[in-house]
Design a protein around this motif. Structure first.
Motif, PDB file in Angstrom:
ATOM      1  N   ASN A  48       0.799  -1.226   0.000  1.00  0.00           N
ATOM      2  CA  ASN A  48       0.000   0.000   0.000  1.00  0.00           C
ATOM      3  C   ASN A  48       0.831   1.274   0.000  1.00  0.00           C
ATOM      4  O   ASN A  48       0.370   2.337   0.400  1.00  0.00           O
ATOM      5  CB  ASN A  48      -0.989   0.015   1.185  1.00  0.00           C
ATOM      6  N   SER A 278       3.540  -9.380  -7.486  1.00  0.00           N
ATOM      7  CA  SER A 278       2.751  -9.995  -6.412  1.00  0.00           C
ATOM      8  C   SER A 278       3.647 -10.476  -5.289  1.00  0.00           C
ATOM      9  O   SER A 278       3.319 -10.342  -4.107  1.00  0.00           O
ATOM     10  CB  SER A 278       1.920 -11.163  -6.967  1.00  0.00           C
ATOM     11  N   ASN A 281       4.647  -7.720  -2.921  1.00  0.00           N
ATOM     12  CA  ASN A 281       3.589  -7.396  -1.974  1.00  0.00           C
ATOM     13  C   ASN A 281       3.501  -8.427  -0.856  1.00  0.00           C
ATOM     14  O   ASN A 281       3.272  -8.064   0.304  1.00  0.00           O
ATOM     15  CB  ASN A 281       2.245  -7.279  -2.701  1.00  0.00           C
ATOM     16  N   SER A 327      -2.779 -10.780   1.662  1.00  0.00           N
ATOM     17  CA  SER A 327      -3.218  -9.852   0.609  1.00  0.00           C
ATOM     18  C   SER A 327      -3.030  -8.399   1.034  1.00  0.00           C
ATOM     19  O   SER A 327      -2.947  -8.075   2.217  1.00  0.00           O
ATOM     20  CB  SER A 327      -4.694 -10.092   0.270  1.00  0.00           C
ATOM     21  N   CYS A 328      -2.972  -7.522   0.024  1.00  0.00           N
ATOM     22  CA  CYS A 328      -2.972  -6.078   0.227  1.00  0.00           C
ATOM     23  C   CYS A 328      -4.277  -5.526  -0.339  1.00  0.00           C
ATOM     24  O   CYS A 328      -4.585  -5.755  -1.514  1.00  0.00           O
ATOM     25  CB  CYS A 328      -1.798  -5.415  -0.498  1.00  0.00           C
ATOM     26  N   VAL A 345      -3.659  -8.698  -4.647  1.00  0.00           N
ATOM     27  CA  VAL A 345      -3.419  -7.268  -4.503  1.00  0.00           C
ATOM     28  C   VAL A 345      -4.658  -6.546  -5.016  1.00  0.00           C
ATOM     29  O   VAL A 345      -5.022  -6.659  -6.190  1.00  0.00           O
ATOM     30  CB  VAL A 345      -2.186  -6.810  -5.304  1.00  0.00           C
ATOM     31  N   ILE A 362      -4.640  -9.743  -9.184  1.00  0.00           N
ATOM     32  CA  ILE A 362      -4.281  -8.335  -9.067  1.00  0.00           C
ATOM     33  C   ILE A 362      -5.439  -7.544  -9.654  1.00  0.00           C
ATOM     34  O   ILE A 362      -5.774  -7.699 -10.834  1.00  0.00           O
ATOM     35  CB  ILE A 362      -2.984  -8.006  -9.824  1.00  0.00           C
TER      36      ILE A 362
END
Length: 404
Positions: A48, A278, A281, A327-328, A345, A362
């Motif tokens: 983020n 990915s 992240n 996950s983000c 993501v 994503i």
């Protein structure tokens, strides 16, 4: 981008300028997440935070001034950047190669040393290193048959060479200013990693190449700067022996020395493909990372689970009985009931309906995933609408555009 320390930091002066080439990246390898409808590569979120934020933070800590090129969206971000560096954007043609970009901003670089962070290569190259000096003595593009050749002049000067096939170029280079001047005049040099670095490496042991490319003319331009620096140094002598002198041709001393630092024992990654992006992240949000998992502005229902390997953005709302794992999730997202998100993501302003399952995806800004959809290993472009009850696997979802 031109980065300058604020006036109240006069006590720390850097002899380096950093050139950050920050464009959209490879449209093929990052398609569709890095394109005009979404974000340039430098603004893609990792944990983020935009990718460029990590670079700016690193430069700020090092006290390095910088110049770079950027598309319009990145310029807008830099105007709101809250760090202790002032930014000024220098734009170049997005189709320019890395050395072409250096040529464009040459006049904005002060005399001294220049640091460059650039775009991506494809396959891992052959990299030859003299371990006794940490000297980079060989770099060549990998061939399909895995055969390569070396000149005897290289082996005469560097008898001990270890050839690596597992090193990835971090695209962080430090040049003397005369190298930029040379690039500005030699328009046949278009890429830093594919043209410039191999040329400099070969000039360490090829006398005729130095003469043909007139390397001594460029290298002698700033000799007085080096002499002055050595005269003021408390650790180096102005009378330094040339340890890279050719033992066979003792009268040949190359003006070029190329060194390499191999980073080991930590994490260093490149987000030049959707898979590697990915992975960045996942690393940024792994368990134990010192980040805010759920900000106070987010609204997460009591019966919803956010794993300690995930992060939620500001002002995001997640309804009950949902779960987020590895996950983000970006800012200002709206996520419905009984939604399962894993290994994904989710960027900003995404709407996800009830009973949706997302795994290994994503999803770019402003996308809308309607209820009861099931998605695995998909990349969703900015603003795309996934119809309700869609069953998708391994898809790249992009809206058609009318031709202009």
């Amino acid at each position: 981008m031109l980065f300058e320390k604020p006036k109240h930091h006069h006590h720390r002066v850097s002899e380096f300028q950093a050139v950050v080439l920050a464009g959209y990246g490879s449209s093929n390898r990052l398609y569709p997440i890095s394109e005009e409808d979404n974000l340039p590569k430098a603004l893609l979120p990792v944990g983020n935070r935009p990718v460029i934020a990590y670079t700016l933070e690193w430069l700020e800590k090092a006290g390095i001034h910088a110049i770079g090129n950027a598309p319009q969206k990145l310029s807008a971000y830099l105007r709101t950047y809250t760090g202790n560096v002032h930014t000024q954007v220098v734009s170049v043609d997005e189709d320019d190669e890395t050395a072409d970009a250096l040529r464009t901003i040459k006049d904005k670089i002060d005399p001294g040393s220049t640091e460059s962070a650039s775009k991506d290569d494809d396959l891992l190259p052959y990299v030859g290193i003299d371990p006794t000096r940490n000297a980079l003595v060989y770099k060549a593009i990998r061939s399909e048959d895995d055969d390569f050749s070396m000149r005897m002049s290289l082996l005469n000067k560097f008898p001990r060479v270890r050839v690596h096939t597992d090193l990835q170029d971090a695209h962080l280079y430090i040049f003397k200013r005369w190298v930029i001047d040379m690039v500005a005049e030699k328009e046949n040099i278009t890429s830093i990693s594919k043209d410039l670095i191999p040329l400099l490496v070969k000039c360490q042991y090829q006398k005729k190449l130095i003469e043909r490319e007139e390397i001594n003319k460029y290298a002698s331009t700033y000799e007085n700067l080096l002499a002055n620096a050595l005269a003021l140094s408390t650790t180096q002598s102005a009378e330094v022996d040339d340890e890279l002198a050719d033992p066979i041709s003792s009268n040949f001393k190359s003006p070029i020395k190329t060194y390499v630092h191999v980073y080991r024992g930590g994490f260093c990654g490149r987000g030049n493909t959707t898979a590697s992006y990915s992975e960045l992240n996942r690393y940024a949000t792994k368990q134990g990372a010192s980040i805010t998992r759920v900000p106070s502005s987010a609204e997460v229902a009591p019966r919803t689970q956010v794993g300690n390997d995930s992060v939620i953005g500001e002002y995001t709302k997640i309804d009950e009985r949902s779960s987020v794992k590895k996950s983000c999730v970006g800012a200002h997202c709206v996520i419905g009931k009984n939604v399962k998100i894993a290994n994904s993501v989710i960027m900003d302003h995404v709407v996800i309906g009830d009973n949706v399952k997302i795994d290994g995806c994503i999803i770019c800004n402003n996308a809308n995933i309607q209820e009861k959809s099931n998605m695995k290993d998909c990349d969703v472009a900015g603003g795309y609408i996934v119809e309700k009850e869609s069953q998708l696997k391994g898809e790249k979802l992009v809206a058609f555009r009318e031709s202009i």
